[in-house]
Design an enzyme around this catalytic site. Structure first.
Site, PDB file in Angstrom:
ATOM      1  N   HIS A 269       0.834  -1.189   0.000  1.00  0.00           N
ATOM      2  CA  HIS A 269       0.000   0.000   0.000  1.00  0.00           C
ATOM      3  C   HIS A 269       0.867   1.236   0.000  1.00  0.00           C
ATOM      4  O   HIS A 269       1.899   1.263   0.669  1.00  0.00           O
ATOM      5  CB  HIS A 269      -0.929   0.025   1.228  1.00  0.00           C
ATOM      6  CG  HIS A 269      -2.113   0.881   1.008  1.00  0.00           C
ATOM      7  ND1 HIS A 269      -2.077   2.248   1.176  1.00  0.00           N
ATOM      8  CD2 HIS A 269      -3.357   0.580   0.583  1.00  0.00           C
ATOM      9  CE1 HIS A 269      -3.264   2.732   0.875  1.00  0.00           C
ATOM     10  NE2 HIS A 269      -4.053   1.755   0.514  1.00  0.00           N
ATOM     11  N   ASP A 320      -7.927  -5.585   0.201  1.00  0.00           N
ATOM     12  CA  ASP A 320      -8.442  -6.389  -0.902  1.00  0.00           C
ATOM     13  C   ASP A 320      -8.140  -7.875  -0.753  1.00  0.00           C
ATOM     14  O   ASP A 320      -8.795  -8.705  -1.390  1.00  0.00           O
ATOM     15  CB  ASP A 320      -7.868  -5.887  -2.235  1.00  0.00           C
ATOM     16  CG  ASP A 320      -8.584  -4.637  -2.711  1.00  0.00           C
ATOM     17  OD1 ASP A 320      -9.760  -4.467  -2.347  1.00  0.00           O
ATOM     18  OD2 ASP A 320      -7.974  -3.847  -3.438  1.00  0.00           O
TER      19      ASP A 320
HETATM   20  N1  CMC Z   1       4.025  -7.564  -4.420  1.00  0.00           N
HETATM   21  C1  CMC Z   1       5.362  -7.563  -4.551  1.00  0.00           C
HETATM   22  N2  CMC Z   1       6.120  -6.466  -4.405  1.00  0.00           N
HETATM   23  C2  CMC Z   1       5.475  -5.323  -4.087  1.00  0.00           C
HETATM   24  C3  CMC Z   1       4.092  -5.261  -3.914  1.00  0.00           C
HETATM   25  C4  CMC Z   1       3.363  -6.449  -4.087  1.00  0.00           C
HETATM   26  N3  CMC Z   1       2.042  -6.445  -3.969  1.00  0.00           N
HETATM   27  N4  CMC Z   1       3.748  -4.000  -3.607  1.00  0.00           N
HETATM   28  C5  CMC Z   1       4.863  -3.282  -3.581  1.00  0.00           C
HETATM   29  N5  CMC Z   1       5.908  -4.090  -3.883  1.00  0.00           N
HETATM   30  C6  CMC Z   1       7.314  -3.696  -3.973  1.00  0.00           C
HETATM   31  C7  CMC Z   1       7.592  -3.174  -5.383  1.00  0.00           C
HETATM   32  O1  CMC Z   1       7.974  -4.182  -6.257  1.00  0.00           O
HETATM   33  C8  CMC Z   1       8.673  -2.162  -5.107  1.00  0.00           C
HETATM   34  O2  CMC Z   1       9.872  -2.855  -4.906  1.00  0.00           O
HETATM   35  P1  CMC Z   1      11.264  -2.283  -5.484  1.00  0.00           P
HETATM   36  O3  CMC Z   1      11.441  -0.960  -4.790  1.00  0.00           O
HETATM   37  O4  CMC Z   1      12.233  -3.327  -5.104  1.00  0.00           O
HETATM   38  O5  CMC Z   1      11.049  -2.128  -6.953  1.00  0.00           O
HETATM   39  C9  CMC Z   1       8.279  -1.560  -3.766  1.00  0.00           C
HETATM   40  O6  CMC Z   1       7.513  -2.580  -3.103  1.00  0.00           O
HETATM   41  C10 CMC Z   1       7.428  -0.308  -3.903  1.00  0.00           C
HETATM   42  O7  CMC Z   1       6.326  -0.627  -4.747  1.00  0.00           O
HETATM   43  P2  CMC Z   1       5.537   0.436  -5.606  1.00  0.00           P
HETATM   44  O8  CMC Z   1       4.636  -0.291  -6.544  1.00  0.00           O
HETATM   45  O9  CMC Z   1       6.467   1.444  -6.189  1.00  0.00           O
HETATM   46  O10 CMC Z   1       4.739   1.160  -4.448  1.00  0.00           O
HETATM   47  P3  CMC Z   1       3.505   2.103  -4.628  1.00  0.00           P
HETATM   48  O11 CMC Z   1       3.381   2.881  -3.394  1.00  0.00           O
HETATM   49  O12 CMC Z   1       3.568   2.846  -5.912  1.00  0.00           O
HETATM   50  O13 CMC Z   1       2.347   1.013  -4.825  1.00  0.00           O
HETATM   51  C11 CMC Z   1       0.581  -0.434  -4.666  1.00  0.00           C
HETATM   52  C12 CMC Z   1       1.356   0.697  -3.967  1.00  0.00           C
HETATM   53  C13 CMC Z   1      -0.697  -0.676  -3.900  1.00  0.00           C
HETATM   54  C14 CMC Z   1       0.211   0.008  -6.087  1.00  0.00           C
HETATM   55  C15 CMC Z   1       1.450  -1.696  -4.713  1.00  0.00           C
HETATM   56  O14 CMC Z   1       1.745  -2.126  -3.415  1.00  0.00           O
HETATM   57  C16 CMC Z   1       0.806  -2.799  -5.518  1.00  0.00           C
HETATM   58  O15 CMC Z   1       0.901  -2.796  -6.745  1.00  0.00           O
HETATM   59  N6  CMC Z   1       0.106  -3.755  -4.835  1.00  0.00           N
HETATM   60  C17 CMC Z   1      -0.634  -4.775  -5.528  1.00  0.00           C
HETATM   61  C18 CMC Z   1      -1.971  -4.228  -5.981  1.00  0.00           C
HETATM   62  C19 CMC Z   1      -2.932  -4.063  -4.821  1.00  0.00           C
HETATM   63  O16 CMC Z   1      -3.087  -4.948  -3.998  1.00  0.00           O
HETATM   64  N7  CMC Z   1      -3.644  -2.907  -4.817  1.00  0.00           N
HETATM   65  C20 CMC Z   1      -4.688  -2.632  -3.825  1.00  0.00           C
HETATM   66  C21 CMC Z   1      -4.320  -1.509  -2.909  1.00  0.00           C
HETATM   67  S1  CMC Z   1      -5.407  -1.414  -1.446  1.00  0.00           S
HETATM   68  C22 CMC Z   1      -6.983  -1.160  -2.060  1.00  0.00           C
HETATM   69  C23 CMC Z   1      -7.187   0.225  -2.520  1.00  0.00           C
HETATM   70  O17 CMC Z   1      -7.569   1.081  -1.711  1.00  0.00           O
HETATM   71  O18 CMC Z   1      -6.951   0.490  -3.709  1.00  0.00           O
END
Ligand code: CMC
Length: 383
Positions: A269, A320
């Site tokens: 998140h 989720d």
């Molecule tokens: N699985 C594996 N690695 C992850 C995940 C995950 N679900 N989430 C973050 N990471 C890692 C990512 O690979 C990155 O690693 P590195 O720095 O080594 O490249 C680091 O953590 C930061 O990730 P990011 O995608 O840049 O972080 P963000 O703040 O932009 O993304 C997020 C937040 C929710 C988009 C992301 O955690 C994600 O894609 N999660 C899966 C989708 C998900 O479950 N979304 C629902 C969010 S909660 C419901 C809502 O309110 O929307």
């Protein structure tokens, strides 16, 4: 942000991470304490001891309702559940395999001009409050009857005695829902109702800040919520759990996925660097549901994934993840999970739209231009 980008553009934050884009009194996320409060009230208390209706009232009107206010609010919701036939005609025209998120987005577009306050100006606060209540009342009706329509069934009429959770479940199945199903659905609606300046809410605020109308803000929100990095993650998380199938497969599956640098849906998140407060409560509910239904396999798979994600990546499940297997255990079709999120989140979107319009300024950020400049315009024949 990478070091080079930070050095080059110190004021730029990709994905607007950490950027303050407004002042709000609607909800507060405390990442360190894994807490989420709606207008000062902990979501756990609202989910456990309150109801979605109390939550929606709190978000829209800014205070918890007393008994008389709650009774009045429920009565208004009941009287506003039905939608014009034109909405069903439009949903019937969609391909049968259209995703229900496309159907609910379409439903709200068709609904907008039927609102009795359609002619009201965007800043008419009283009209916006009335529209918000109608939107909250009708969202579940459109999702559930849209589901009937794609199955070739006729829409059925809402029962005025039903609350929001009951109305959705009744219309979706054509049957009176059981108490446990209603309880889980109601708690999940409360937990999904609001979450600060998330992508869909921010998009909704951007739309209404142009002095467009509340329905356009809702349609924007739905389109933004659909993606798997936001609301669509609950559907993807369930597909992943079904792919894993058994707890015995879980460790090898997650090891492989992490090895392949896969994103694990339902984890991580932007705002929570520890646990997602909503996931803590919903995990408890989902696991209890599994025990009650005699099917603990998803809870057991979840334990293995959660443990591995925490120990190897320091990443935790978000709302989720437990929502996915809770809804599955309730027998809800997977592609309705994100539309259920909509049924809840229309309350948060509406509260934010109203807040934005009470103190409005057009939202218009800047971009750093890195493209070509000052080129000679070549004649068509020379390109
Ligand atoms: N699985 C594996 N690695 C992850 C995940 C995950 N679900 N989430 C973050 N990471 C890692 C990512 O690979 C990155 O690693 P590195 O720095 O080594 O490249 C680091 O953590 C930061 O990730 P990011 O995608 O840049 O972080 P963000 O703040 O932009 O993304 C997020 C937040 C929710 C988009 C992301 O955690 C994600 O894609 N999660 C899966 C989708 C998900 O479950 N979304 C629902 C969010 S909660 C419901 C809502 O309110 O929307």
């Amino acid at each position: 942000m990478s070091a080079t980008l930070t050095d080059k553009y110190p004021n730029y934050s990709p994905g607007l991470e950490g950027v303050i884009a407004g002042i709000s009194t609607i909800s507060e996320i405390d990442s360190d304490r894994s807490s989420l409060q709606y207008r000062g009230y902990d979501v756990h208390d609202l989910a456990e001891s309150g109801s979605f209706e109390e939550t929606a009232y709190l978000l829209i009107f800014g205070k918890l309702p007393n008994q008389a206010e709650l009774d009045g609010f429920k009565k208004t919701l009941s009287s506003e559940r039905e939608v014009p036939e034109a909405v069903y005609t439009a949903l019937k025209a969609l391909p049968k395999d259209a995703h229900p998120m496309d159907a609910i987005r379409t439903g709200f577009s068709v609904l907008a001009p039927f609102d009795p306050d359609y002619e009201a100006v965007a800043t008419d606060d009283a009209a916006n409050l009335r529209k918000a209540v109608r939107i909250i009342a009708k969202a579940g009706t459109m999702v559930a009857n849209g589901h009937r329509i794609r199955q070739g069934l006729e829409p059925i009429k809402p029962n005025p005695a039903h609350n929001t959770a009951e109305n959705f479940l009744h219309l979706m199945t054509g049957q009176e829902p059981n108490a446990k199903t209603v309880e889980v659905m109601d708690a999940s609606l409360t937990l999904y109702a609001e979450h600060g300046f998330n992508a869909s809410t921010f998009a909704c605020r951007v739309t209404v800040a142009t002095l467009s109308d509340l329905y356009s803000g809702i349609v924007t929100g739905i389109g933004t919520l659909r993606g798997p990095l936001h609301g669509g993650a609950n559907e993807e998380a369930m597909k992943m759990l079904l792919d894993i199938d058994q707890p015995a497969n879980a460790q090898a599956w997650i090891d492989d996925a992490l090895e392949g640098k896969k994103k694990i849906m339902g984890f991580g998140h932007r705002e929570y660097k520890k646990r997602d407060s909503r996931a803590i409560y919903l995990t408890k509910v989902a696991k209890e549901l599994g025990i009650e239904k005699g099917d603990t396999r998803f809870g057991d798979i979840a334990d293995i994934l959660e443990h591995t994600m925490e120990s190897r990546k320091n990443i935790f499940p978000n709302v989720d993840f437990p929502a996915a297997y809770a809804y599955y255990l309730l027998g809800i079709p997977i592609d309705l999970y994100t539309p259920i999120f909509v049924i809840a989140r229309v309350s948060g979107w509406s509260a934010h739209a109203i807040e934005q319009l009470r103190n409005n300024r057009l939202i218009r950020p800047k971009a750093i231009y890195e493209g070509a400049a000052n080129l000679e315009f070549p004649p068509l024949a020379d390109r």
